[in-house]
Design an enzyme around this catalytic site. Structure first.
Site, short mmCIF file in Angstrom:
data_model
loop_
_atom_site.label_atom_id
_atom_site.label_comp_id
_atom_site.label_asym_id
_atom_site.label_seq_id
_atom_site.Cartn_x
_atom_site.Cartn_y
_atom_site.Cartn_z
N SER A 195 0.67 -1.22 0.01
CA SER A 195 0.01 -0.33 -0.46
C SER A 195 0.98 0.98 0.21
CB SER A 195 -0.54 -0.06 1.38
OG SER A 195 -0.51 -0.08 2.50
N LYS B 129 -0.28 4.65 6.27
CA LYS B 129 -0.71 5.52 5.70
C LYS B 129 0.24 6.52 5.86
CE LYS B 129 -4.06 1.93 3.22
NZ LYS B 129 -2.93 0.68 4.24
#
Lengths: 204, 204
Positions: free
Chosen positions: A123, A161
């Site tokens: 990610s 993230k």
DNA sequence: CATGATGAGAACATTTTGAGAACATAAGTG
DNA sequence: CACTTATGTTCTCAAAATGTTCTCATCATG
């Protein structure tokens, strides 16, 4: 003057193992570990070599204590937290030391509130963080917009993230660095920051 | 007994647990928590370790007070090249020490023949090596196919690329990890290996 | 054969570790 | 405050781990 040259092969191997072990673990090995480390089974034999090294003067023994070996000479395998930094690559010249910028110091990575986490998944791949990399996280409960954070969502799921507030802080965006994935928005109460990314490393 | 002694294995484990606990909870652990944290049942034994650490001078005790442990020194026993690796972050829980927890050891980066180089350019970006990253290179004159190497071309230009022999070793391919760039082929005599990539790191 | 280096492993001494009882004091509660 | 509970402290008993010493055996070498 007692010297390393007078050591037998096995004694030198033993000394070598002890030095490496201490460099790596900061404490001395147990006799059992030495035995395994030099490829034998007998603690007694390991002790014989250790005793010989002590007689030779290269180590000292803390009599009877567990892990009671001390090196008497500087350890050639000692650990450093700095590396020579040899300038920039692809600059058109053979690599040479650059005046003024001569060391890379990894001390930052070893702060007391830091820990390492192995990354799973892609990610953050466009940020150069790949599956299997290790990231260094500083333990913190807060983050600034743009920080890459370890976030705990709904007390259940942990993820790495990029962090961004929205709606005056009522919502939090967690933004992946992967164009195949979408950013996610949560109410601020559902997200808890566990730490902020301060480094990344990879071994080949 | 206030002398500086070597800590035993369990004493070190105890200190480690206390430091990590304080880092996460801001207060010191109770003896019961320490006991559980280091894998034993007896508060009394935990107290013995705590007392030993106090005698050693690495912590101070607020006599009798609950959670009355204060850290006095940065931990000199945790190797400077080792970080706790918290691997899987326990779902639903704050990050905690996991039983059987591993460590990430950067010892590999600090070998005698290693050096660091700052990377310029994006030629290896698909290998996760970005502009500004630092790569750890082991000084070697030879490489295997597939290694990422620092190569010196025509004694003039240095570059970081993936290495591959071709035509039985008469030619050498230097392959970028960037689809916008093309691989380059040189006669073997024009290329000199300066080192092989063994690690990469980045600071934020 | 004599010698020295090496290895296994038994036997023993000491250190290190663990459990838990008993008590003292701190912290919380009405 | 009086009371209860939780926590820290001290202690004894024991087990496990580790260091130490020893004997016996193998192998190579001169």
């Amino acid at each position: 003057m007692a010297d390393k040259q007078q050591l037998t092969d096995k004694q030198r191997l033993t000394l070598d193992f002890i030095e490496r072990y201490i460099a790596r673990h900061t404490v001395a090995p147990k006799l059992q570990e030495i035995a395994e480390g030099i490829g034998i089974r007998s603690r007694g034999v390991a002790h014989r070599y250790v005793q010989a090294l002590a007689d030779n003067g290269v180590i000292a023994l803390d009599n009877g204590k567990h892990r009671g070996i001390r090196l008497l000479k500087p350890n050639p395998f000692r650990s450093e937290s700095v590396l020579p930094l040899l300038g920039k690559i692809a600059a058109g010249k053979p690599i040479e030391a650059i005046p003024g910028e001569d060391q890379i110091d990894l001390q930052d990575f070893f702060g007391h509130n830091n820990f390492a986490v192995r990354v799973q998944g892609d990610s953050m791949i466009e940020a150069g963080i790949m599956d299997g990399d290790t990231v260094i996280i500083e333990f913190r409960e807060t983050a600034d917009d743009g920080d890459i954070v370890v976030a705990l969502i709904d007390e259940a799921e942990t993820t790495l993230k990029r962090f961004k507030r929205s709606h005056r802080g009522r919502y939090i965006k967690l933004i992946p660095a992967n164009k195949d994935m979408e950013e996610m928005v949560y109410e601020a109460s559902r997200v808890r920051i566990q730490g902020v990314l301060i480094g990344q490393l990879r071994k080949y």
